[in-house]
Design an enzyme around this catalytic site. Structure first.
Site, PDB file in Angstrom:
ATOM      1  CG  ASP A   4      36.943 -19.393   4.380  1.00  0.00           C
ATOM      2  OD1 ASP A   4      36.411 -18.407   4.238  1.00  0.00           O
ATOM      3  OD2 ASP A   4      37.739 -19.406   3.251  1.00  0.00           O
ATOM      4  NE  ARG A  64      31.561 -17.296   3.779  1.00  0.00           N
ATOM      5  CZ  ARG A  64      33.063 -17.478   3.364  1.00  0.00           C
ATOM      6  NH1 ARG A  64      33.705 -16.191   3.984  1.00  0.00           N
ATOM      7  NH2 ARG A  64      34.371 -18.098   3.411  1.00  0.00           N
TER       8      ARG A  64
END
Ligand code: FDA
Length: 307
Positions: free
Chosen positions: A131, A181
């Site tokens: 993340d 991502r």
């Protein structure tokens, strides 16, 4: 940044609120919209249901800013166990981790070793996603990503379209053949580092997406994932991909559990790769507040539960 968003993001960092919120039933009810439950079993069960719809899962155990070495190592051990259970169950699932949960605030070397354990437990066919947290971590996160990507192909990192720096970060990562991502970005950032206007964030997102899908990036091994619930943006990316002759499985769309469920299903039915990120665990408060901030209408949804 809107006033409501700003207040919610400031609240997400309040320790007092974090300790008080779980005591209230109406808050817990609202949280359950975004989480199948606090236990890993709840997440596994939700992933099984999604798999029946041809939707893959990414698990994330909630937690951030851990300041105790043993606790950070326990998080790594937990993920190693999650990966073992994924392999045993035959689920199409991967994991996504926060570096501050693996000890980045204490020591980058510790976070790196913890991440390495997880990446090695995942095995070559399963990507471990990192993340991206607030902008004071961007540099360290990318540094650690580069270090690990050098020896392990199965590691991916999140980039945030709201940051001005992301365009250059993307260019510097492409030669490594990264898994990326792309998201819009969920933290409270000053206008000196991030686009303050949503319109500019959306436009930057699309430009970055085009670059990720370019032949230049793909021939270097780019694996692209687009983390967004923005249907207009999804449609634009899909149309662009088809217009340059990509097949529908050349990249993936990722969404969060409980958000735009119809769109998750539609993408899977139409032959696109559709993935849902499922969060679980008891440390949900800051994460939940960021979900509220993304859509101020959610605050009414919480308030409704109160009555
Ligand atoms: P946008 O905010 O424009 O929303 C588009 C539409 O989606 C809204 O109109 C609404 O209908 C719906 N929607 C969006 N958010 C909603 C919500 N919370 N509740 C209800 N409806 C909602 N961020 C980050 O900084 N670091 C990270 O590592 C990640 N990781 C990540 C993984 C995945 C798989 C996703 C989908 C998102 C993230 N994010 C993230 C969060 C991301 O930065 C961003 O805050 C949210 O995805 C919201 O932006 P959208 O792209 O959905 O667009």
């Amino acid at each position: 940044m809107s006033m409501v968003r700003s207040v919610l993001l400031a609240g997400s960092q309040s320790r007092w609120l974090r300790e008080q919120a779980p005591r209230f039933r109406f808050v817990r009810d609202a949280v359950s919209r975004f989480m199948p439950g606090e236990k890993l079993e709840d997440a596994l069960e939700a992933a099984r249901a999604l798999q029946r719809e041809n939707i893959a899962a990414v698990f994330t155990a909630l937690g951030e800013n851990i300041t105790d070495k043993a606790e950070a190592e326990a998080v790594a051990a937990h993920y190693v166990d999650v990966l073992r259970r994924i392999h045993l169950s035959g689920l199409r699932a991967e994991v996504s981790v926060k570096l501050t949960q693996l000890g980045l605030d204490l020591d980058a070397g510790l976070a790196c070793e913890n991440l390495r354990r997880i990446v090695e437990a995942a095995g070559p066919a399963s990507t471990v996603w990192i993340d991206m947290e607030a902008s004071n971590y961007t540099e360290r996160t990318l540094e650690l990503y580069r270090r690990l990507r050098f020896s392990h192909p199965n590691v991916g990192v999140c980039l945030q379209a709201y940051l001005y720096r992301t365009r250059e970060d993307l260019e510097s990562l492409i030669p490594l053949g990264p898994a990326i991502r792309l998201v819009k970005g969920a933290y409270k950032e000053p206008h000196t580092v991030a686009f303050p206007r949503k319109r500019d964030v959306d436009e930057n997102y699309f430009k970055l997406a085009q670059r990720m899908l370019s032949e230049y990036a793909r021939t270097r091994g780019m694996r692209a994932a687009f983390g967004t619930h923005d249907r207009a943006l999804i449609a634009r990316i899909a149309a662009h991909a088809l217009s340059i002759g990509l097949s529908k499985d050349a990249f993936q769309f990722q969404m969060l559990y409980g958000i735009q469920r119809q769109e998750q299903l539609r993408l899977a039915r139409d032959g696109w790769r559709s993935t849902v990120l499922i969060a679980y665990g008891s440390y949900w408060f800051p994460w939940f507040m960021r979900r509220l901030a993304e859509r101020p209408a959610n605050v009414w949804f919480v308030a409704r539960n109160l009555f």
